[in-house]
Enzyme design. Structure first.
Site: not given
Lengths: 344, 404, 344, 404
Positions: B387-388, B130, B245, B127
């Site tokens: 996570n933030e 970024s 998914e 992938q």
């Protein structure tokens, strides 16, 4: 009751910090970490080793009548913290904080070796009975090793089987140690020996805790600096409350581990020493995790210096039984009803 | 048909079939890391092997080489897969992220060109999302793919591409309208990684290997036929990848249950040793963490079964992707921290796999596996959306709290 | 394998929610909490009690051949969650989830009492052997009590010494229970009795966990609503990242406790039941703390309804040994090597 | 004079003197809560008693009835005070917050008017800071004190005033310039609470008692002579109250060490009972928390000794106030949660103090003490500046991170 360091103690730490600022930056560490073999590793560290020798710390904890400086652990604790801050590859703490004063307990038996190592022409390291892996042993000429608690034996390193092993920390050169049938050049046994080992272990534990404090403080600085520099969604990530609070929490952990480590150095009381190990390891681990996460994906890469400090923190956190064993030691004291008597 | 946590005969049969095949075929020795050239090829071979018996992409339709399994069947397969410590899936980006997108948005030509080679492991996919200035903020992407006749000419710099060091192809978002901003003007394009103008450079990680790569594009040309979906529609196609998914397929509960089981084994072994040596028991903090980790791994599995059941029954997805991300990443970190605490001084040892007659070899191997897992788990709360950010999503979209 | 509730289960919960929306709001709770004595407490609850009786839940878990609905715990778990959501003062869970099915195990010995309590003309409660304090006993006509695990005894409440005791939760009317020389009106002993007690305890534990889930979800709603309404430094406090993340974490805890509680209700496997108790108590406690803190100083006052839900959560978290004993039970299973066999 | 953790002979002597006095004078039975009328007067009596032997405000100068002790001596006194579970200080707002401000900013007349009565317990003081729309954000205060001749006329609504239900006087900030905004135009004014135009209403807390009050001002008149310091300078005077000493004096480490000790006693007693009854030991999570709490209480004490030593040596205060606030409030909460977990079902019982012959009485008393402490500790992370704000302060002022 005076819980402040004196001028002399602070100046000594200051001198070491300046030296390490000049000779133990990330780029210096990287050069050593990239070394393919032992000679090139030593070459990468040569200047710093020479400067360190000039600092006059040899025999810091050895009694004056045996040619040392006659200092206590509390006089050395800020130096250990500086060594941690810089992720110093050299075993300053292991030699001056642990091995030299242990060697001094051999008395006349170890006298010539002590004099040789104090003037810096040889390196002595020690490892508690049962140790199978020892950092920096490859650089040592003498080793204090034993199979039993009540025996202290001095060996020539060349008489012992040392095999290089990899550490997660590229700056810790580990050796697997096997005594086989090696003959010590000096050896004592008995009850005072076992207390000498215990004292050595206490010094090692508290000074490693001090190193962890220094490492934690350094990682916090690195994280703050990165959070100011790195922008996301158009603003410095350090302006996010989540990042701020994570780093503020690291500071809380560090600042409340600090007096515990200093009190442990001043008293060497077993529960305080164990507490110091737990608190410092926890603070350094928290600092490492927060710093890596502030760095985002960058924290995960070899290219940032942060890795050197984080890896050292993980390596040191496991020594002397590790955070878990030290926590268990405090807990056992609690079960035995010993904790209530700590004050007054 | 109220709640029924018993497996059906069909599900039992699937489990038995998967178990038999895996026990017969999983390599006896762990494969080398797929972040080395040798390990990459070994893992590619494993993908081919899986595919030969249709175990490579069990949820894909049969026509594309899959078994058309539903989500619960997939969970059962995963449990068996992790039970035998089968190799990591080097082509997971292709199987779980790109494949489904291609099936939905690709032209028939694109499907027949890419899917069979993806399925068989002939092509391994990376992938390519970024960029240095756009981590979790994909809308800030700047790498351009500007139309020139029948080609796009690509210029820019991608980073943190997993598997890209050795992969054959990459998929990602590129700015096809150079004047556009944010979400607009992005297209979903696939790029061969061994083509003129594309330079791939591994990024050594904390563990010394290169799981991530940077990719530099200098006038790299790819045909317009490499665009998936309409021009300028890349953002919405990519977002379709980012849902439940994705999180589930890449982080199946079986993985965490297996880790929890290994942690319990480590804990019990260590307790036994200490009883034999009459040393102090493991500290209560670590003891509690181990128990909590088992509970959390179970909770994650149960939660997934519940969501899968709801989806099969025609339900739709809520905040599960964000909730799952926070939960598994913190669990994974917690399990590895506990393991390192139990290992103590052994934790710093690096592997000696294959070194004969070394006393430390087993301890070092075990330490390496946990330490590498720990380093990987440190990234858990970071990648696929910090996570933030997931907490912001929960607060904003589910709890209805105001944007900051 | 199907981990979804069916239409009937969901509709039953929906009916209860609607009833409680009408009759168990904060103002209703406050009226009961302000009651000075038992009669005025009962008066404050009378309408709701009547409506609840009309809902047709009597004997929900009693076998059909004994006049009940013959449902399983899993059919009741969503109802318990709704009871928790509303901080229902009535012992719906204790009666229908625990005491009635336990009474049914007395067989013919308890038949007439069962029929009397099923039609709602009397209330029966149960307490595990060793219990000294029982909520709502003051409203009961019959009590299932015992001094021993392998004995199950049915008493008339009027034959037993009950003394009012205060709970931290003003809506839980506690009684200290003393059997003295009271004679039971029915009594069975033996191994099946001890498994009946165990089953009752498992039902009680899992259904209390469900109540805690409901309480946690309600407190989260209250906290979110307050964070939108309350302004500080010129903006809603709910726009602060720290507040958002704290509440998002509560939601994570709740959502991952939920399937554990449902699975425990479906299987009644001891480890799952203990796990459910731990997870739900932890989630509810987290919700209570976050909600109180979001409320700032307000969370600390009698005037906000939040207190009713928080206090109920703290009271329920201690039942059946409490979170700590349940955690210990899971840990003991781990030590015995039982946890690995939970799946497949 | 390097680090030396031994007490000096003078410090030992002080400890001995304090211990002897306290053992002789501390009430045998705990006083009723000072949030009841009866308990308030009993505590006022205790303040008078303390003062009669100069133990009421040991750090105040001798001329004001103190002993001029330094911070370390104060810590020693506190250790002895908590060792015997001496009563809470109903006048702590006066002794630790208002007294020092008055000594620094008050006129000679103000000092002689207020200090002796404060010292002797004749006047008990409440703090009057917060308002309904200004919790942690004091600059948002709106209650006005508008000059009218030689008086200020006060109008507005204060809230969360600790001890105000029964106290005699209050000190706080009022807006003396009605047109001003934020920090400007505020003055530090003291107000008698039993005066026309002042209505005090208790706010029942979670535990049912009224530790806090609301205060309504309707044209209440106080003389201009009740203003401490210059008009419009209230903000900076109030901020002088908000520093280290405040946090320290109100939360002396001895309090948390005593709680930790009680927690350990509870834990060991429970372990013993379970061994006798052959039931499962306390869960490892709670066991670990108890140990961690002891460590944290020690760390807090050591940290305070270190700071006190530095201040005595002429050092200045850094971020200690914020760091301490976060640390002690989380520690306090953690200790009480652990205690409630150990108590299990007993935790919900409310006290039966004085009820004779009740089997549950002891358990209920113990539970009440822990539950009340828990409810109080829940407020810890809230009052005196929410912990989230303290974290912002550390990040902004100490770590130098940018404002959000």
């Amino acid at each position: 009751m005076d819980f402040t360091f004196d001028e002399e103690q602070r100046l000594a730490a200051q001198s070491l910090r300046e030296l390490l600022n000049d000779h133990c930056q990330g780029s210096d560490l990287r050069r050593a970490a990239n070394a393919r073999d032992l000679p090139s590793f030593e070459a990468a560290c040569a200047t710093r080793r020479a400067r360190l020798a000039e600092l006059g710390l040899a025999g810091a904890l050895v009694p004056a009548e045996q040619g040392g400086l006659g200092l206590g652990v509390v006089d050395f604790v800020l130096l250990a913290e500086e060594a941690g801050r810089a992720a110093l590859p050299e075993p300053l703490v292991d030699v001056e904080g642990v091995a030299h004063p242990l060697l001094a307990t051999l008395g006349e038996l170890g006298e010539s070796t002590l004099q040789e190592t104090l003037v810096g022409s040889a390196l002595v390291l020690s490892a508690a009975p049962g140790t199978t892996v020892l950092a920096n042993a490859a650089f040592a000429q003498y080793l204090l090793l034993s199979r039993r608690d009540d025996e202290l034996a001095l060996y020539r390193a060349s008489d012992i089987s040392l095999t290089h092993r990899e550490s997660v920390d590229p700056l810790r050169r580990l050796s697997e140690v096997a005594l086989h049938d090696a003959k010590p050049i000096a050896r004592v046994t008995g009850a005072t020996t076992s207390s000498a080992w215990q004292a050595a272990r206490a010094r090692s534990t508290v000074l490693n805790a001090a190193q962890l404090l220094g490492l934690g403080a350094r990682m916090l600085e690195i994280a703050v600096a990165y959070s100011l520099e790195r922008k996301q969604f158009g603003k410095a990530i350090g302006s996010n409350q989540a990042v701020k609070h994570a780093l503020a929490d690291v500071m809380v952990k560090l600042e409340f581990a600090r007096p515990v480590v200093y009190a442990a150095a001043a008293t060497l009381a077993p529960v305080r020493v164990a507490h110091a190990a737990v608190a410092a390891a926890e603070a350094a681990d928290r600092a490492a995790r927060a710093a890596i996460q502030v760095h985002g994906a960058m924290g995960y890469s070899w290219e940032v210096d942060l890795q050197f400090y984080a890896k050292r923190a993980w390596a040191l956190a496991g020594l002397n039984g590790g955070r878990s064993a030290q926590f268990a030691a405090v807990h056992q004291s609690l079960l035995r009803g010993e904790l209530e008597a700590q004050w007054a | 048909m109220a709640i029924d946590l018993q497996y059906t005969p069909k599900q039992h049969a699937l489990r038995a079939e998967a178990r038999a095949w895996l026990e017969a075929n999983v390599p006896r020795e762990p494969l080398p890391s797929y972040d080395t050239a040798e390990g990459f090829e070994a893992h590619r071979h494993w993908e081919t092997k899986l595919h030969s018996d249709r175990w490579s992409m069990v949820t894909w339709p049969q026509e594309y080489g899959g078994r058309g399994l539903d989500l619960i069947e997939w969970l059962i397969f995963e449990e068996e897969y992790y039970r035998v410590d089968a190799p990591g899936r080097v082509n997971q980006n292709g199987v779980f992220l790109f494949g489904p997108i291609l099936m939905e948005y690709g032209t028939p030509e694109q499907k027949s060109r890419f899917l069979p080679r993806l399925a068989s492991g002939a092509d391994i996919w990376a992938q390519v999302w970024s960029e240095p200035q756009a981590g979790s903020d994909l809308a800030a992407l700047r790498t351009t793919a500007i139309r020139d006749g029948d080609d796009y000419v690509i210029n820019g710099h991608k980073i943190w591409s997993t598997r890209a060091v050795y992969a054959d192809w990459g998929f990602g978002l590129f700015r096809t309208d150079g004047a556009s901003e944010r979400h607009r003007g992005l297209s979903y394009v696939v790029v061969p990684l061994r083509t003129p103008g594309v330079t791939v450079r591994g990024i050594p990680q904390l563990d010394g290997e290169s799981g991530f790569a940077e990719i530099f594009f200098e006038n790299a040309r790819v045909p317009v036929a490499n665009r998936i979906g309409d021009e300028g529609r890349g953002w919405s196609i990519a977002m379709a990848t980012a849902g439940f998914e994705r999180g589930l397929m890449l982080r199946s509960p079986a993985r965490f249950q297996r880790t929890a089981q290994r942690l319990i084994e480590l804990y019990r072994r260590e307790e036994l040793t200490r009883r034999e040596q009459q040393t102090a028991p493991i500290d209560p903090g670590v003891a509690a963490t181990v128990t909590q980790c088992w509970m959390d791994a179970e909770a994650y599995a149960l939660s997934t079964y519940m969501t899968a059941s709801r989806l099969i029954a025609g339900g739709s997805i809520g905040a599960e992707a964000s909730l799952n991300k926070i939960f598994w990443s913190e669990l994974d970190l917690s399990m590895h921290r506990a393991a390192l605490a139990i290992l103590g001084a052994r934790a710093e040892l690096r592997g000696l796999a294959g070194v004969e007659g070394v006393a430390l070899a087993k301890a070092a191997d075990e330490a390496t596996r946990w330490m590498d897992g720990f380093l990987f788990s440190l990234a858990g709360p970071i990648y696929a959306g910090a996570n933030e950010i997931q907490r912001n999503i929960i607060a904003d979209r589910v709890l209805g709290m105001p944007k900051g």
